[in-house]
Design a protein around this motif. Structure first.
Motif, PDB file in Angstrom:
ATOM      1  N   ILE A  35     -28.192  -6.323  19.513  1.00 40.41           N
ATOM      2  CA  ILE A  35     -26.812  -6.835  19.535  1.00 40.41           C
ATOM      3  C   ILE A  35     -26.345  -7.159  18.107  1.00 40.41           C
ATOM      4  N   LEU A  36     -27.244  -7.779  17.342  1.00 34.31           N
ATOM      5  CA  LEU A  36     -26.907  -8.146  15.965  1.00 34.31           C
ATOM      6  C   LEU A  36     -26.623  -6.903  15.119  1.00 34.31           C
ATOM      7  N   VAL A  37     -27.475  -5.911  15.266  1.00 33.61           N
ATOM      8  CA  VAL A  37     -27.293  -4.670  14.498  1.00 33.61           C
ATOM      9  C   VAL A  37     -25.981  -3.998  14.885  1.00 33.61           C
ATOM     10  N   LEU A  38     -25.697  -3.965  16.191  1.00 32.46           N
ATOM     11  CA  LEU A  38     -24.444  -3.347  16.658  1.00 32.46           C
ATOM     12  C   LEU A  38     -23.230  -4.103  16.108  1.00 32.46           C
ATOM     13  N   LEU A  39     -23.344  -5.422  16.083  1.00 39.77           N
ATOM     14  CA  LEU A  39     -22.248  -6.243  15.551  1.00 39.77           C
ATOM     15  C   LEU A  39     -22.017  -5.943  14.074  1.00 39.77           C
ATOM     16  N   ILE A  40     -23.124  -5.880  13.357  1.00 40.41           N
ATOM     17  CA  ILE A  40     -23.012  -5.622  11.912  1.00 40.41           C
ATOM     18  C   ILE A  40     -22.371  -4.257  11.678  1.00 40.41           C
ATOM     19  N   ILE A  41     -22.877  -3.258  12.399  1.00 40.08           N
ATOM     20  CA  ILE A  41     -22.363  -1.904  12.184  1.00 40.08           C
ATOM     21  C   ILE A  41     -20.890  -1.812  12.628  1.00 40.08           C
ATOM     22  N   GLY A  42     -20.623  -2.374  13.797  1.00 38.67           N
ATOM     23  CA  GLY A  42     -19.272  -2.225  14.366  1.00 38.67           C
ATOM     24  C   GLY A  42     -18.234  -3.116  13.707  1.00 38.67           C
ATOM     25  N   LYS A  43     -18.629  -4.302  13.288  1.00 41.35           N
ATOM     26  CA  LYS A  43     -17.638  -5.279  12.809  1.00 41.35           C
ATOM     27  C   LYS A  43     -17.589  -5.344  11.278  1.00 41.35           C
ATOM     28  N   LEU A  44     -18.777  -5.418  10.657  1.00 43.84           N
ATOM     29  CA  LEU A  44     -18.789  -5.677   9.219  1.00 43.84           C
ATOM     30  C   LEU A  44     -18.688  -4.414   8.368  1.00 43.84           C
ATOM     31  N   LEU A  45     -19.335  -3.350   8.815  1.00 46.18           N
ATOM     32  CA  LEU A  45     -19.374  -2.127   8.004  1.00 46.18           C
ATOM     33  C   LEU A  45     -17.978  -1.569   7.686  1.00 46.18           C
ATOM     34  N   THR A  90     -15.135  -3.082   7.421  1.00 44.13           N
ATOM     35  CA  THR A  90     -14.421  -3.933   6.446  1.00 44.13           C
ATOM     36  C   THR A  90     -15.045  -3.796   5.068  1.00 44.13           C
ATOM     37  N   MET A  91     -16.358  -3.615   5.046  1.00 41.06           N
ATOM     38  CA  MET A  91     -17.053  -3.467   3.765  1.00 41.06           C
ATOM     39  C   MET A  91     -16.596  -2.200   3.043  1.00 41.06           C
ATOM     40  N   LEU A  92     -16.372  -1.158   3.824  1.00 33.74           N
ATOM     41  CA  LEU A  92     -16.002   0.136   3.232  1.00 33.74           C
ATOM     42  C   LEU A  92     -14.607   0.107   2.600  1.00 33.74           C
ATOM     43  N   ILE A  93     -13.695  -0.703   3.197  1.00 35.36           N
ATOM     44  CA  ILE A  93     -12.318  -0.690   2.674  1.00 35.36           C
ATOM     45  C   ILE A  93     -12.049  -1.842   1.689  1.00 35.36           C
ATOM     46  N   ALA A  94     -13.044  -2.735   1.483  1.00 34.89           N
ATOM     47  CA  ALA A  94     -12.828  -3.880   0.572  1.00 34.89           C
ATOM     48  C   ALA A  94     -12.732  -3.397  -0.877  1.00 34.89           C
ATOM     49  N   PRO A  95     -11.819  -4.006  -1.697  1.00 36.11           N
ATOM     50  CA  PRO A  95     -11.677  -3.569  -3.093  1.00 36.11           C
ATOM     51  C   PRO A  95     -12.904  -3.922  -3.940  1.00 36.11           C
ATOM     52  N   SER A  96     -13.535  -5.101  -3.650  1.00 35.31           N
ATOM     53  CA  SER A  96     -14.746  -5.473  -4.409  1.00 35.31           C
ATOM     54  C   SER A  96     -15.666  -6.309  -3.502  1.00 35.31           C
ATOM     55  N   PRO A  97     -16.951  -6.396  -3.846  1.00 31.67           N
ATOM     56  CA  PRO A  97     -17.860  -7.202  -3.022  1.00 31.67           C
ATOM     57  C   PRO A  97     -17.430  -8.663  -2.923  1.00 31.67           C
ATOM     58  N   ALA A  98     -16.903  -9.225  -4.036  1.00 33.05           N
ATOM     59  CA  ALA A  98     -16.485 -10.631  -4.027  1.00 33.05           C
ATOM     60  C   ALA A  98     -15.319 -10.843  -3.062  1.00 33.05           C
TER      61      ALA A  98
END
Lengths: 195, 186
Positions: free
Chosen positions: B97-107, B109-117
């Protein structure tokens, strides 16, 4: 309370009733385990395991049959399995399979009557140790419990003819060992019988 | 006169008392006439008497007490095993469930963020908002439960339902425990 009632109570979850059954049969089961395994600590462990298995499988016991024979059957199978595992351990450690019993090696006969009893125990154990585990259990069930061939077959899961054949083979082998063994052993056997 | 030895099976049958009177008489004659057969017969009789005279070996005193202790120990081990089994099943499910959440929810947003900060800051804000939402939801639920529970508990059908549910849960646990117990023993 008779055995039948104790079994019924134990089946209903009455642990005290099962403990009473343990008390009734502990010597018989321990003796069988001891005769097959030849070691008091292992026999105690095997007898305890026998009763634990019986407790867990009590609902599968057919009440029309003998409870004692059923316990013998569990004990017999457990001990034979245990000996197989023990043999595998020995083989893996590359040790000799079974050292000859001291009573068979010892050259001095026991002169005292009291010690004769102990010697008798040693002779019987030494003789039994010479048999295959399956033959040993058949001999024990026949001589210590006076079971019929049919009852032994039920307890060991073998056919009646296999039981007869095992017993015949075992007796012939033991007779040969006793006849051909060291003189003190033969004398000891005779002295014990003369008591 | 030629001496014939008794058939090998006869010695065993004689030991078990299975020979007919005629066979027994013939057997005794043959034994008497053949020293070899007699020696063999005497050895068999000796073995039989030796085994028959040996007493029953008895366990050390307190066998049944030790049995009860072992039974209790086995039971607690079974319960521990059941707990570990449940935990062992729950842990991989939680991880999935955690892995699915990370992949589905966080990934995404991470890809479209301008910077890590910027991504970290956005996540922190999102978590704070989620916690506030969760708190609001719990409070709303508690209010609803209190509002509904009062009248519901006064209704007899609620108690029937609760009792029935309780019985089902207890029966289920009993079944699981018994099954695990047998599996552990055997």
């Amino acid at each position: 309370m008779n055995e039948f009632e104790l079994i019924a109570y134990a089946r209903a979850g009455d642990e005290a009733a099962f403990t009473r059954l343990v008390e009734l049969h502990q010597t018989a089961i321990y003796n069988l385990c001891y005769r097959i395994l030849g070691n008091p600590a292992e026999a105690e462990d095997a007898a305890q395991e026998t009763f634990l298995r019986a407790y867990a499988q009590l609902n599968r016991f057919d009440a029309t049959r003998s409870f004692k024979t059923w316990l013998f059957s569990i004990a017999n199978h457990y001990c034979i399995d245990h000996l197989r595992k023990r043999r595998l351990t020995w083989l893996s450690l590359d040790q000799p399979a079974l050292a000859p019993h001291p009573a068979l090696r010892e050259q001095k006969p026991g002169p005292e009557e009291a010690s004769m009893r102990r010697e008798q125990k040693a002779v019987v154990e030494a003789l039994l140790a010479k048999l295959a585990p399956e033959d040993r259990s058949v001999v024990a069930l026949r001589y210590w419990y006076d079971l019929s061939y049919e009852e032994i077959a039920e307890a060991t899961g073998a056919t009646v003819s296999a039981v007869k054949s095992r017993l015949h083979r075992a007796r012939a082998l033991l007779a040969n060992i006793l006849a051909a063994g060291p003189e003190p052993l033969k004398q000891l056997g005779r002295s014990v019988l003369a008591l | 006169m030629m001496i014939s030895n008794p058939p090998p099976d006869w010695m065993q049958a004689a030991l078990d008392g299975e020979l007919s009177p005629a066979e027994q008489a013939q057997f005794e004659r043959q034994i008497a006439e053949s020293p070899e057969a007699r020696a063999q017969w005497l050895a068999l009789v000796e073995v039989t008497q030796l085994l028959g005279a040996a007493p029953l070996a008895a366990p050390r005193p307190g066998f049944s007490k030790r049995f009860q202790a072992r039974l209790a120990g086995r039971r607690s081990r079974t319960r521990l095993l059941g707990g570990m089994l449940a935990l062992g099943l729950a842990a991989p499910v939680g991880m999935v469930i955690l892995v699915l959440l990370i992949i589905g929810k966080l990934l995404p947003t991470m890809l479209i963020a301008p910077s890590p900060a910027a991504w970290l800051s956005a996540q922190a804000t999102a978590i704070a908002l989620s916690l506030a939402d969760a708190r609001a939801i719990v409070e709303a639920l508690a209010t609803s439960v209190f509002a509904v529970a009062g009248p519901a508990l006064s209704h007899p059908l609620t108690w029937v339902g609760l009792t029935f549910g309780g019985v089902i849960v207890i029966a289920w646990f009993h079944l699981i425990r018994k099954t695990t117990w047998e599996i552990t023993i055997l």
